[in-house]
Design a protein around this motif. Structure first.
Motif, PDB file in Angstrom:
ATOM      1  N   UNK A  66      -8.988 -21.695  25.561  1.00 44.14           N
ATOM      2  CA  UNK A  66      -8.742 -23.121  25.782  1.00 44.14           C
ATOM      3  C   UNK A  66      -7.257 -23.400  25.571  1.00 44.14           C
ATOM      4  N   UNK A  67      -6.788 -24.467  26.161  1.00 49.69           N
ATOM      5  CA  UNK A  67      -5.400 -24.861  25.971  1.00 49.69           C
ATOM      6  C   UNK A  67      -5.085 -25.187  24.529  1.00 49.69           C
ATOM      7  N   UNK A  68      -6.104 -25.567  23.759  1.00 50.02           N
ATOM      8  CA  UNK A  68      -5.874 -25.931  22.357  1.00 50.02           C
ATOM      9  C   UNK A  68      -6.683 -25.067  21.392  1.00 50.02           C
ATOM     10  N   UNK A  69      -6.916 -23.812  21.748  1.00 47.37           N
ATOM     11  CA  UNK A  69      -7.582 -22.896  20.811  1.00 47.37           C
ATOM     12  C   UNK A  69      -6.729 -22.645  19.579  1.00 47.37           C
ATOM     13  N   UNK A  78      -0.296 -26.333  24.585  1.00 43.71           N
ATOM     14  CA  UNK A  78       0.051 -25.344  25.603  1.00 43.71           C
ATOM     15  C   UNK A  78       1.329 -24.591  25.247  1.00 43.71           C
ATOM     16  N   UNK A  79       2.260 -25.264  24.598  1.00 46.81           N
ATOM     17  CA  UNK A  79       3.467 -24.586  24.119  1.00 46.81           C
ATOM     18  C   UNK A  79       3.116 -23.607  22.996  1.00 46.81           C
ATOM     19  N   UNK A  80       2.218 -24.032  22.109  1.00 44.69           N
ATOM     20  CA  UNK A  80       1.784 -23.152  21.020  1.00 44.69           C
ATOM     21  C   UNK A  80       1.067 -21.933  21.577  1.00 44.69           C
ATOM     22  N   UNK A  81       0.220 -22.151  22.568  1.00 44.87           N
ATOM     23  CA  UNK A  81      -0.485 -21.035  23.193  1.00 44.87           C
ATOM     24  C   UNK A  81       0.506 -20.053  23.815  1.00 44.87           C
ATOM     25  N   UNK A  82       1.508 -20.583  24.497  1.00 44.19           N
ATOM     26  CA  UNK A  82       2.516 -19.729  25.129  1.00 44.19           C
ATOM     27  C   UNK A  82       3.253 -18.902  24.068  1.00 44.19           C
ATOM     28  N   UNK A  83       3.609 -19.538  22.973  1.00 45.91           N
ATOM     29  CA  UNK A  83       4.272 -18.827  21.866  1.00 45.91           C
ATOM     30  C   UNK A  83       3.380 -17.721  21.323  1.00 45.91           C
ATOM     31  N   UNK A  84       2.110 -18.049  21.146  1.00 49.35           N
ATOM     32  CA  UNK A  84       1.146 -17.077  20.621  1.00 49.35           C
ATOM     33  C   UNK A  84       0.994 -15.891  21.573  1.00 49.35           C
ATOM     34  N   UNK A  99      -8.842 -22.296  30.126  1.00 53.24           N
ATOM     35  CA  UNK A  99     -10.024 -23.099  30.466  1.00 53.24           C
ATOM     36  C   UNK A  99      -9.597 -24.527  30.790  1.00 53.24           C
ATOM     37  N   UNK A 100     -10.442 -25.325  31.436  1.00 57.95           N
ATOM     38  CA  UNK A 100      -9.994 -26.591  32.042  1.00 57.95           C
ATOM     39  C   UNK A 100      -9.003 -27.367  31.180  1.00 57.95           C
ATOM     40  N   UNK A 101      -7.837 -27.594  31.757  1.00 56.29           N
ATOM     41  CA  UNK A 101      -6.749 -28.255  31.024  1.00 56.29           C
ATOM     42  C   UNK A 101      -6.466 -29.644  31.587  1.00 56.29           C
ATOM     43  N   UNK A 458     -16.192 -22.127  19.606  1.00 56.51           N
ATOM     44  CA  UNK A 458     -14.985 -22.761  20.138  1.00 56.51           C
ATOM     45  C   UNK A 458     -14.079 -23.230  18.991  1.00 56.51           C
ATOM     46  N   UNK A 459     -13.877 -22.354  18.043  1.00 55.53           N
ATOM     47  CA  UNK A 459     -13.043 -22.673  16.890  1.00 55.53           C
ATOM     48  C   UNK A 459     -11.618 -23.016  17.323  1.00 55.53           C
ATOM     49  N   UNK A 460     -11.007 -23.921  16.593  1.00 59.56           N
ATOM     50  CA  UNK A 460      -9.608 -24.280  16.854  1.00 59.56           C
ATOM     51  C   UNK A 460      -8.783 -23.825  15.652  1.00 59.56           C
ATOM     52  N   UNK A 461      -7.918 -22.839  15.898  1.00 62.57           N
ATOM     53  CA  UNK A 461      -7.113 -22.263  14.821  1.00 62.57           C
ATOM     54  C   UNK A 461      -5.853 -23.077  14.562  1.00 62.57           C
ATOM     55  N   UNK A 462      -5.503 -23.244  13.300  1.00 65.53           N
ATOM     56  CA  UNK A 462      -4.175 -23.729  12.938  1.00 65.53           C
ATOM     57  C   UNK A 462      -3.214 -22.546  13.050  1.00 65.53           C
TER      58      UNK A 462
END
Length: 585
Positions: A66-69, A78-84, A99-101, A458-462
Motif C-alpha cells: 500500500x502507499x501507506x504501509x 509515498x515519499x516514505x515508501x520510496x525512501x524505504x 495498491x490503489x493510491x 494490512x499493518x501500518x508500520x511507523x
C-alpha cells in the motif's frame, strides 16, 4: 515488422464486433475504434508488437505494498515508501506494485472515488512518477466497479452528467440464481434517483457499484484512464476483479465471452501505445477458469497463480506435498509472451476458491480450522442451495506458517522461508507482499478498530520503529528480511529461474517437494527440493539423476555434492537449489 494505423483499426473493430454483437451502439464500430485510437494516441509506428515476446526475465521481482504501509511524521507516505524501497530493497527488487493510491471510500482503496488523481493523504502524481523512474511500476485498474461516492454515481442519482448511464441495474424479479458471488451481501442495492428507484448491481459491496460496459462511454472512460496511467509511468496494469466485468441477467455473470474479448481489446490498445507495458489479470476463481485468461497469448500477459498460496500453505502445515505436486503436474507451461504471476501472500488473504477441485472439502476444513487456531479470520461467500462456504483465510503468512495442524512449534520462521524458497524458484514472476519481506505478524488492533477481516494483514508500520526493528539482529523482522534478500539476490542471478524456463515436477514421495528448472539456452539446470516436514529427511542424489561429469552445489547453503552416490539430509523445512552452473556473488 511495420504496421499501419488501418491494420490496428481493423483489429480493434474485430474486438468491438465480438464485444457488442448483442448491443445496439449509438455510433458505428469504426467511429468507436477511431475514438479509442485517438484517446490512446496510437499512430503509425515502425514495429508491430509480438504476442510471443517476453517482457521479463529472472531479474524481475515485484514488491507489493500500500502507499501507506510505512508512515513517517510530517512526510507523505509515498515519499516514505520510496525512501524505504531505496534503503532496503533496491538491490533485490526492480518492480513495485502500489495498491490503489486514488481517493477512495472503502475497501482500503478498491472503492475508487476519482481515478484521475492521487489520494492527497498519500502524495501526488510527482511522487508516483519519482517511484516509476526508479522501478517498474504496477498499478491497479479497478475496472469492475467504483465508489458510490464518485461523481459518476452522483450523476447517476441526479440523472444527468458524465456517469448518469454508467451503472448496471437489474430488477429484484430477475432470475439471478446463477450469479456467482464472492460475498454474502445482497447483490442489488436499492437506490432512489431522479428517474425513480433503481436496483444497482453490486458484486462486492453496496459501496462498490458495478459499471455497465454495454455503454461504450464506460469503455472510453477507462481507456482514458489507462492513457493517463501510462503517461504517469505505469508499465504494469493489474486488472482488478476483471472476471465479473460483463453481466447478462440469467447467466453466472462471470468469465463471459465479452469479458475475455474486452481484455483482448485493452491489450491491443495498450501494447500498440506502449510495447513494453503488460497486463496482469486478477481473477480469484477456480484454477481452470483462471488459466483461460491467457487466451492464445492474446489476453493477459500474466495471470495470478491463485492456487499456489492455499496449496503451499496446506503442504507446509500437513507435511504432505501430494496436492501441491498433483496441481504442479497439471499446470501447462506458459507460452512465450505469457507468464504466471506467483505469490503466496497478498493484501487480501489466502483465497480458497482457487483450491476448489484441488483440495478435498475435508482438507479445506482442516486448513480453515488450523488458520483460525493461529489467530486468523475467515471470510465467507454464498454458494449453491443457500450454503455458505469459506472464501478466504485472513491471516499474515508469517503467522499462517507458525506451526502445523498439531499446533505452533519452533520451526515457524524456517517454514516461512521454505515457502518463499519454493515460490521464488517456480516458473513465473514472483510477487512479494511487503509484510512478508518484513516478517509482520497479525494486526489484531487494526482488526478490532476496523471490524474488517482483511485488516489483520494490512499493518501500518511507523518508519522509525521499523528501522529500529530491522537494525536489531534478534528481531524476527531483521532475520526475515536478511534471509529473504539472500534468496532473492541468488534467484536473480540464475538463468534457470527465468519466468519461462523449463520446469518439470520431480517424484520424491510426499515429504520432499521437488522440481527441475532448465534455462532457455539449456546451459543451467537447477534441482529445487524442499523438506516440507518437521523432521530431517534424506535425499539420495541418485534420485535426481544428476549428470556425473558436472559439479553440483546448493546455491543457498553453498554446500557441494561430493559424490553422486551420496545422501543429503535436509533439515526440517530446508530447501536446496542444486545447480551445475554457479553464478553467485
Amino acid at each position: 515488422m511495420s504496421y499501419s494505423l488501418q491494420n490496428v483499426r481493423q483489429k480493434i473493430c474485430h474486438h468491438l464486433d465480438a464485444i457488442y454483437q448483442d448491443v445496439s451502439l449509438p455510433c458505428s464500430q469504426e467511429q468507436l475504434a477511431d475514438d479509442l485510437l485517438a484517446i490512446m494516441n496510437i499512430s503509425d509506428k515502425d514495429h508491430c508488437p509480438s504476442p510471443h515476446q517476453n517482457q521479463w526475465n529472472e531479474q524481475d521481482v515485484i514488491l507489493i505494498s500500500y502507499g501507506d504501509s510505512i508512515i513517517k511524521d510530517n512526510e507523505k507516505p509515498l515519499k516514505t515508501l520510496h525512501t524505504m524501497l531505496n534503503r532496503y530493497f533496491k538491490q533485490a527488487i526492480n518492480s513495485v506494485h502500489i495498491l490503489p493510491f486514488f481517493p477512495y471510500s472503502s475497501d482500503d482503496g478498491f472503492s475508487v472515488i476519482d481515478y484521475s488523481s492521487v489520494n492527497e493523504a498519500l502524495g501526488d502524481w510527482q511522487d508516483i512518477q519519482a517511484i516509476s523512474s526508479d522501478y517498474k511500476l504496477m498499478a491497479d485498474l479497478v475496472i469492475n466497479h467504483c465508489s458510490s461516492r464518485s461523481k459518476w454515481f452522483e450523476n447517476f442519482i441526479a440523472g444527468e452528467g458524465v456517469g448518469h448511464d454508467y451503472f448496471f441495474t437489474a430488477e429484484p424479479s430477475d432470475d439471478l440464481s446463477d450469479v456467482v458471488r464472492p460475498r454474502t451481501s445482497p447483490l442489488l442495492r436499492e437506490t432512489n434517483t431522479q428517474k425513480g428507484t433503481k436496483h444497482v448491481w453490486c458484486t462486492f459491496s453496496h459501496d462498490q457499484v458495478d459499471l455497465d460496459f454495454r455503454n461504450p462511454e464506460v469503455l472510453k472512460s477507462f481507456v482514458s484512464i489507462i492513457r493517463l496511467y501510462l503517461d504517469q509511468g505505469v508499465k504494469i496494469f493489474r486488472f482488478d476483479a476483471i472476471a465479473f466485468l460483463w453481466k447478462i441477467v440469467g447467466t453466472s455473470c462471470i468469465n463471459l465471452p465479452q469479458t475475455h474479448e474486452t481484455v483482448r481489446l485493452l491489450r491491443t490498445l495498450i501494447e500498440y501505445a506502449c510495447s513494453d507495458a503488460i497486463i496482469i489479470t486478477e481473477t480469484n476463481i477456480p484454477n481452470r477458469q483462471n488459466l483461460m485468461y491467457f487466451g492464445n497469448a492474446n489476453e493477459a500477459h500474466c495471470i495470478y497463480n491463485f492456487s499456489l498460496p492455499p496449496l503451499l500453505v496446506n503442504t507446509l502445515i500437513t507435511g504432505d506435498c501430494t496436492y501441491l505436486k498433483t496441481w504442479m503436474m497439471s499446470m501447462p507451461p506458459a507460452q512465450n509472451g505469457t507468464a504466471y504471476f506467483n505469490f503466496i501472500a497478498s493484501h487480501d488473504g489466502i483465497g480458497l476458491r482457487p483450491a476448489e477441485g484441488l483440495l478435498s472439502e475435508q482438507e479445506i476444513n482442516v486448513l480453515v480450522n488450523t488458520m483460525q487456531s493461529f489467530g486468523g479470520k475467515i471470510s465467507w461467500r454464498n454458494a449453491d442451495n443457500g450454503q455458505v462456504k469459506p472464501y478466504e483465510m485472513n491471516i499474515t503468512l508469517y503467522d499462517a506458517l507458525q506451526g502445523t495442524t498439531a499446533g505452533p512449534d519452533k520451526y515457524g520462521q524456517d517454514r516461512f522461508i521454505s515457502a518463499h524458497a519454493i515460490m521464488l524458484a517456480l516458473e513465473g514472476i514472483p510477487g512479494l507482499y511487503i509484510h512478508s519481506l518484513l516478517g509482520t505478524s497479525n494486526d489484531y488492533e487494526k482488526l478490532k478498530n476496523t471490524q474488517h477481516n482483511r485488516a489483520i494483514n494490512r499493518h501500518r508500520w511507523d518508519y522509525n520503529k521499523l528501522n529500529e526493528q530491522l537494525s536489531t539482529p534478534h528481531s524476527q523482522h531483521h532475520q526475515v528480511l536478511e534471509r529473504m534478500l539472500h534468496l532473492i539476490n541468488i534467484r536473480k542471478q540464475q538463468a534457470a529461474f527465468h519466468p519461462n524456463a523449463t520446469q518439470f515436477t520431480l517424484q520424491l514421495g510426499t515429504k520432499l517437494f521437488g522440481f527441475w528448472r532448465q534455462s532457455i539456452d539449456r546451459t543451467q539446470s537447477i534441482f529445487c527440493v524442499a523438506n516440507v516436514t518437521n523432521e530431517p529427511i534424506s535425499l539420495a542424489m541418485s534420485d535426481l539423476n544428476l549428470i556425473d561429469t558436472n559439479n553440483w552445489v546448493d546455491l543457498i547453503s553453498e554446500q557441494q555434492v561430493s559424490h553422486m552416490g551420496d545422501e543429503w539430509t535436509l533439515a526440517p523445512y530446508q530447501t536446496i537449489w542444486l545447480t551445475n552452473h554457479i553464478d553467485i556473488d
